[in-house]
Design an enzyme around this catalytic site. Structure first.
Site, PDB file in Angstrom:
ATOM      1  N   HIS A   1     -73.505  20.392  35.733  1.00 48.07           N
ATOM      2  CA  HIS A   1     -73.548  21.638  36.524  1.00 48.07           C
ATOM      3  C   HIS A   1     -72.393  21.682  37.517  1.00 48.07           C
ATOM      4  O   HIS A   1     -72.464  22.381  38.533  1.00 48.07           O
ATOM      5  CB  HIS A   1     -74.850  21.757  37.352  1.00 48.07           C
ATOM      6  CG  HIS A   1     -76.085  22.039  36.563  1.00 48.07           C
ATOM      7  ND1 HIS A   1     -77.318  21.561  36.949  1.00 48.07           N
ATOM      8  CD2 HIS A   1     -76.288  22.744  35.429  1.00 48.07           C
ATOM      9  CE1 HIS A   1     -78.230  21.959  36.081  1.00 48.07           C
ATOM     10  NE2 HIS A   1     -77.640  22.676  35.154  1.00 48.07           N
TER      11      HIS A   1
ATOM     12  N   GLU B   1     -70.669  30.731  36.997  1.00 48.94           N
ATOM     13  CA  GLU B   1     -69.833  29.737  36.309  1.00 48.94           C
ATOM     14  C   GLU B   1     -68.760  30.406  35.465  1.00 48.94           C
ATOM     15  O   GLU B   1     -67.639  29.922  35.370  1.00 48.94           O
ATOM     16  CB  GLU B   1     -70.717  28.843  35.441  1.00 48.94           C
ATOM     17  CG  GLU B   1     -71.636  27.960  36.279  1.00 48.94           C
ATOM     18  CD  GLU B   1     -72.770  27.359  35.482  1.00 48.94           C
ATOM     19  OE1 GLU B   1     -72.567  26.273  34.933  1.00 48.94           O
ATOM     20  OE2 GLU B   1     -73.844  27.971  35.410  1.00 48.94           O
TER      21      GLU B   1
ATOM     22  N   ARG C   1     -87.347  18.695  31.250  1.00 46.69           N
ATOM     23  CA  ARG C   1     -86.882  17.317  31.459  1.00 46.69           C
ATOM     24  C   ARG C   1     -87.616  16.689  32.634  1.00 46.69           C
ATOM     25  O   ARG C   1     -87.881  17.348  33.640  1.00 46.69           O
ATOM     26  CB  ARG C   1     -85.379  17.289  31.751  1.00 46.69           C
ATOM     27  CG  ARG C   1     -84.534  17.722  30.595  1.00 46.69           C
ATOM     28  CD  ARG C   1     -83.054  17.473  30.890  1.00 46.69           C
ATOM     29  NE  ARG C   1     -82.232  18.298  30.042  1.00 46.69           N
ATOM     30  CZ  ARG C   1     -81.327  19.175  30.489  1.00 46.69           C
ATOM     31  NH1 ARG C   1     -81.106  19.288  31.779  1.00 46.69           N
ATOM     32  NH2 ARG C   1     -80.635  19.894  29.645  1.00 46.69           N
TER      33      ARG C   1
ATOM     34  N   ARG D   1     -66.496  26.530  28.259  1.00 45.76           N
ATOM     35  CA  ARG D   1     -67.322  25.585  29.001  1.00 45.76           C
ATOM     36  C   ARG D   1     -67.477  24.360  28.109  1.00 45.76           C
ATOM     37  O   ARG D   1     -67.949  24.467  26.975  1.00 45.76           O
ATOM     38  CB  ARG D   1     -68.684  26.197  29.284  1.00 45.76           C
ATOM     39  CG  ARG D   1     -69.577  25.202  29.939  1.00 45.76           C
ATOM     40  CD  ARG D   1     -70.973  25.710  30.103  1.00 45.76           C
ATOM     41  NE  ARG D   1     -71.745  24.691  30.767  1.00 45.76           N
ATOM     42  CZ  ARG D   1     -73.050  24.614  30.710  1.00 45.76           C
ATOM     43  NH1 ARG D   1     -73.736  25.499  30.048  1.00 45.76           N
ATOM     44  NH2 ARG D   1     -73.677  23.643  31.326  1.00 45.76           N
TER      45      ARG D   1
ATOM     46  N   ASN E   1     -69.197  29.941  25.891  1.00 45.68           N
ATOM     47  CA  ASN E   1     -70.098  28.814  26.128  1.00 45.68           C
ATOM     48  C   ASN E   1     -70.849  28.602  24.813  1.00 45.68           C
ATOM     49  O   ASN E   1     -71.800  29.314  24.511  1.00 45.68           O
ATOM     50  CB  ASN E   1     -71.047  29.172  27.276  1.00 45.68           C
ATOM     51  CG  ASN E   1     -72.048  28.073  27.561  1.00 45.68           C
ATOM     52  OD1 ASN E   1     -72.085  27.059  26.864  1.00 45.68           O
ATOM     53  ND2 ASN E   1     -72.865  28.261  28.582  1.00 45.68           N
TER      54      ASN E   1
END
Ligand code: AMP
Length: 415
Positions: free
Chosen positions: A189, A396, A250, A99, A7
């Site tokens: 996601h 993940e 965010r 990823r 990743n």
């Protein structure tokens, strides 16, 4: 098969090594061999390595770029001192799974990386200018380190949400903007939502087609997904990960007119407003203290800080609104699934999200809720609750490793 899962971010390379193959996938017997992270790539990097069952090792070393980060990882993994029995040479890594943040409309599932796929990922850079270039660098670095012959697979954050119907993915904007510039909701996601929906049906022993759930990924980034017959039919993140729930830094949903208004008031360019909405808003912006939920909860408890309390309340209220919206979108669901750092570890936030939802048949079991922390998987709703509630820790990396195996063998990934 030993799969290296990468990743790659702008200055960080996270990795895991997972031993898996089709048999292990079927029997749920994959083995995690190691994990770690190289932080501050481009300077004096902080490197953390952890072989399964051993204490983590932390060192610093100059790491010039992504390629040198991947080399550092492999040098450690193949060294005697790492303690990984089945990885002694570079040839003991049999495939690499990456990823990749944005796959646009082109990538609806994970794919073996060819030159053409790499060009496709580069074509999506416009849509994810901060993330996709780092992912491309990771793929190129792995090619250089392992040679072009080693299979590499791209697993996209957006792919799971490509089943959204047009009424969910289109914004009510001039249609030409979609035609010309592909402006639409993509969602992110996806690997996490897909993984927890899969675990949910494994736990219950039900078919993919019978899966009707709302999944809540609450971490530093947060998103909700409505899943019907195993497919994502709506999700809260949009063209970018900015839309939807309140997150660490965010804002989530805001009136887009704020851009122009605050730009004029404070003399900010659109890029500067965008940066504030992405990096200085959310929990951090409201509290003025931190983007970290655990610290906020401590602060609210210990010093009764008003803005810390407000940040937590706004966070939970927004999640509740999305749960209500997705219940309506799905015409009712069978379960809510909490995941992500906050969803997996905070009974308090879960309780506050579920508070007062008896009208939709939701009743938490307080003792079960309290007992599910530290990645413990299971049911937290009361026995009579019509809407079941689960905590399912996300993984993940495992799904990336499994998709890598399946892509190498040409096996369909919709499990
Ligand atoms: P993630 O991005 O999934 O790693 O999640 C990070 C977020 O999870 C941060 O806001 C952490 O503060 C939060 N988190 C982790 N553990 C806890 C906890 N025990 N209680 C509340 N929040 C937590």
């Amino acid at each position: 098969m030993n799969v290296l899962v990468l990743n790659c971010g702008s200055a960080t390379v996270k990795f895991q090594i997972i031993a898996t193959d089709l048999e292990r996938i079927a029997g749920d017997t994959d083995v995690r061999l190691a994990r770690g992270v190289v932080e501050r790539v481009g300077g004096e990097a902080i490197i953390t390595f952890e072989a399964e069952g051993r204490d983590p090792r932390r060192t610093t070393a100059p790491v010039r770029d992504t390629r040198s980060a991947v080399e550092t990882v492999i040098r450690w993994a193949t060294s005697e001192s790492s303690g990984i029995e089945s990885v002694k040479a570079v040839a003991d890594i049999h495939a690499v799974g990456h990823r990749v943040v944005h796959g646009g409309e082109r990538f609806t599932h994970s794919v073996l990386i060819t030159d053409e796929v790499l060009r496709g990922i580069e074509d999506c850079i416009d849509l994810a200018p901060l993330h996709n270039p780092a992912n491309v660098r990771g793929i190129q670095a792995a090619r250089e380190v392992f040679g072009a012959g080693l299979p590499q697979v791209a697993v996209f954050d957006t792919a799971f949400h490509q089943t959204l119907p047009p009424h969910a993915y289109l914004y009510a904007l001039p249609y030409q903007w979609y035609r010309r510039h592909r402006i639409r909701r993509y969602g992110f996601h996806g690997t996490s939502h897909r993984y927890v929906a899969y675990r949910y049906r494994k736990l219950l022993g039900i078919e993919r087609a019978a899966t009707k759930v709302i999944t809540l990924h609450l971490g530093n980034g947060c998103s909700a997904a409505a899943i019907s017959a195993g497919d994502s039919v709506d999700t809260s993140m949009g063209l970018t990960p900015l839309e939807g729930l309140v997150m660490g830094t965010r804002s989530g949903d805001v009136d887009p007119a704020i851009f122009d208004y605050i730009g004029a008031k404070e003399g900010l360019t659109p890029q500067e407003v965008d940066s504030v909405l992405n990096k200085q808003s959310g929990l951090l912006g409201i509290s003025g203290l931190t983007n970290d939920m655990r610290e906020l909860l401590d602060e609210a408890r210990e010093s009764d800080d008003r803005r810390a309390r407000l940040a937590v309340e706004i966070f939970c209220y927004r999640v509740r609104k999305y749960v209500g919206a997705y219940m309506a979108a799905l015409g009712g669901a069978d379960a809510l699934v909490f995941t992500g750092g906050i969803g997996e570890n905070s009974p308090e936030i879960r309780a506050r999200v579920c508070e007062g939802q008896g009208w939709m048949g939701l009743e938490l079991d307080p003792a079960r809720n309290e007992a599910h922390t530290d990645r413990r998987e299971g049911l937290i709703s009361a026995d009579g609750s019509r809407l079941a509630v689960y905590v399912i820790p996300t993984d993940e990396e495992l799904l990336i490793a499994r998709d890598t195996v399946r892509s190498v063998h040409g096996v369909p990934q919709r499990f």
